[in-house]
Motif scaffolding. Sequence first.
Motif, PDB file in Angstrom:
ATOM      1  N   ARG A  20       0.846  -1.193   0.000  1.00 14.46           N
ATOM      2  CA  ARG A  20       0.000   0.000   0.000  1.00 14.46           C
ATOM      3  C   ARG A  20       0.883   1.245   0.000  1.00 14.46           C
ATOM      4  O   ARG A  20       2.020   1.220   0.501  1.00 14.46           O
ATOM      5  N   PRO A  21       0.396   2.361  -0.548  1.00 11.50           N
ATOM      6  CA  PRO A  21       1.199   3.598  -0.563  1.00 11.50           C
ATOM      7  C   PRO A  21       1.458   4.093   0.849  1.00 11.50           C
ATOM      8  O   PRO A  21       0.723   3.788   1.787  1.00 11.50           O
ATOM      9  N   CYS A  22       2.499   4.890   0.979  1.00 12.31           N
ATOM     10  CA  CYS A  22       2.788   5.526   2.260  1.00 12.31           C
ATOM     11  C   CYS A  22       1.694   6.548   2.569  1.00 12.31           C
ATOM     12  O   CYS A  22       1.383   7.399   1.737  1.00 12.31           O
ATOM     13  N   ARG A  23       1.100   6.451   3.736  1.00 12.34           N
ATOM     14  CA  ARG A  23      -0.023   7.328   4.078  1.00 12.34           C
ATOM     15  C   ARG A  23       0.387   8.786   4.213  1.00 12.34           C
ATOM     16  O   ARG A  23      -0.430   9.681   4.040  1.00 12.34           O
ATOM     17  N   THR A  24       1.639   9.018   4.522  1.00 11.56           N
ATOM     18  CA  THR A  24       2.090  10.390   4.769  1.00 11.56           C
ATOM     19  C   THR A  24       3.070  10.864   3.703  1.00 11.56           C
ATOM     20  O   THR A  24       3.877  11.751   3.954  1.00 11.56           O
ATOM     21  N   ALA A  25       3.007  10.277   2.516  1.00  6.24           N
ATOM     22  CA  ALA A  25       3.949  10.652   1.462  1.00  6.24           C
ATOM     23  C   ALA A  25       3.845  12.130   1.138  1.00  6.24           C
ATOM     24  O   ALA A  25       2.752  12.680   0.992  1.00  6.24           O
ATOM     25  N   LEU A  63       4.715   1.056   1.674  1.00  9.59           N
ATOM     26  CA  LEU A  63       5.842   1.572   0.918  1.00  9.59           C
ATOM     27  C   LEU A  63       6.551   2.663   1.710  1.00  9.59           C
ATOM     28  O   LEU A  63       5.923   3.571   2.246  1.00  9.59           O
ATOM     29  N   ILE A  64       7.863   2.569   1.772  1.00  3.48           N
ATOM     30  CA  ILE A  64       8.677   3.600   2.427  1.00  3.48           C
ATOM     31  C   ILE A  64       9.372   4.461   1.389  1.00  3.48           C
ATOM     32  O   ILE A  64       9.349   5.692   1.439  1.00  3.48           O
ATOM     33  N   ALA A  65      10.003   3.809   0.407  1.00  2.72           N
ATOM     34  CA  ALA A  65      10.737   4.539  -0.625  1.00  2.72           C
ATOM     35  C   ALA A  65      10.649   3.781  -1.942  1.00  2.72           C
ATOM     36  O   ALA A  65      10.777   2.558  -1.971  1.00  2.72           O
ATOM     37  N   GLU A  94       7.872   7.717   8.391  1.00  2.00           N
ATOM     38  CA  GLU A  94       7.590   9.024   7.794  1.00  2.00           C
ATOM     39  C   GLU A  94       8.868   9.800   7.546  1.00  2.00           C
ATOM     40  O   GLU A  94       9.048  10.429   6.494  1.00  2.00           O
ATOM     41  N   VAL A  95       9.794   9.768   8.509  1.00  2.12           N
ATOM     42  CA  VAL A  95      11.072  10.459   8.350  1.00  2.12           C
ATOM     43  C   VAL A  95      11.856   9.869   7.177  1.00  2.12           C
ATOM     44  O   VAL A  95      12.403  10.591   6.339  1.00  2.12           O
ATOM     45  N   LEU A  96      11.914   8.551   7.095  1.00  2.00           N
ATOM     46  CA  LEU A  96      12.644   7.885   6.021  1.00  2.00           C
ATOM     47  C   LEU A  96      12.067   8.204   4.647  1.00  2.00           C
ATOM     48  O   LEU A  96      12.791   8.444   3.684  1.00  2.00           O
ATOM     49  N   SER A  97      10.730   8.181   4.544  1.00  6.91           N
ATOM     50  CA  SER A  97      10.074   8.470   3.272  1.00  6.91           C
ATOM     51  C   SER A  97      10.379   9.884   2.807  1.00  6.91           C
ATOM     52  O   SER A  97      10.696  10.121   1.634  1.00  6.91           O
TER      53      SER A  97
END
Length: 276
Positions: A20-25, A63-65, A94-97
Motif C-alpha cells: 500500500r502507498p505511504c499514508r504520509t507521502a 511503501l517507504i521509498a 515518515e522520516v525515512l520516506s
Amino acid sequence: MILTLRKSRRIVEIPIMQIRPCRTAARKTYDPLSLRALAQSIRCNGILQPITVRRVTPLEYELIAGERRIRAAVMCGYTRIPCIVISCSDHEAEVLSLEENIQRSDLNCFEEAQGIHHLMSRHQMSERQTARHLGRNPAAIQEKIAILHFNDEEKTLMLKANLTEGHAKALLLIKDHLDRRIALSEVIEKSMNVSQTRQYVEHYYLGCSRQEIRHRQRKKGLIRDIRMFLNTINKALTALKVSGLNAETEQYESDEYIEYVIRIPKTRSVSSDFSA
C-alpha cells in the motif's frame, strides 16, 4: 532521537497488490514523461534498485521509498517487485520516506516544505529536532517552511514557470500580498533568475513606503500605456504613407509631456515605376 532500524539483508519479491502507498507521502504529483522514461528503462534493464517497505500485517506492506519505481513497474505489467523489508515505527517510516524523496530531489520545493511541516505537526517536533532527523540546519528548515505562505494560485504559477525555492525566498521578502502578486507576475514575465529576482525585490519593494511602491507601479503602468498609444500613432502614419499621403511628423518630449505634430497633405503624391 536517532533512527535505529532493523533491516533485512536479503531482497524478497512481493506481490504489488500487497503493497500500500505511504499514508504520509510528501510527493503529490508525478511527471508523466519521467514515469514513461523510467518504465522504458525498466523494460530494457529490469528494476535495478529494490524498493523499501515495512510489514504492517502478515499479508500487507507499506511503501517507504520507491513510489516512482513501483508506478513504472505497474506500467510495464509487473505484478511482483523486489523489496527490502525494514522494521520501523510510524514516525521512523515518515522520516525515512521524506528524506528519501529529498535526497533524490523527487519533490518540488512546496511538496518538500509541506512534508516537513506535516512531519513536525504530526509528531510535535521542533525545528531543531526536525533538522537533526533530516541532517539539516534549523535555519534552513525554518526557511523551507516559510514558503508555505504562498497561496495555491501563486504556487501553481511558480511551478508552471519553473521558479525555484530561491525565487520563493526572495519574493517572500515582500510582506504585502498584492505587492507580492504583482512582483511574481513581473518575475515570470521577464524570466528573471534568482539573483535578478532578489535585486528586483530589493530595488522596488524593500525600504520603500507603501505609497512609494504604489506610485512606482502606477508610473510603470502609465509608461506602458503611453508606449502602446505611440505605437498606434506610428502604425497610422505608416498606413497614410502607404496610401500615398506623405504625412510629416515632429515629436517633442519634456519631463511633463510628449508632443506630436502631424501634417497631412491634402493631395496624394503620384509616383511611377516608369518615370525617367
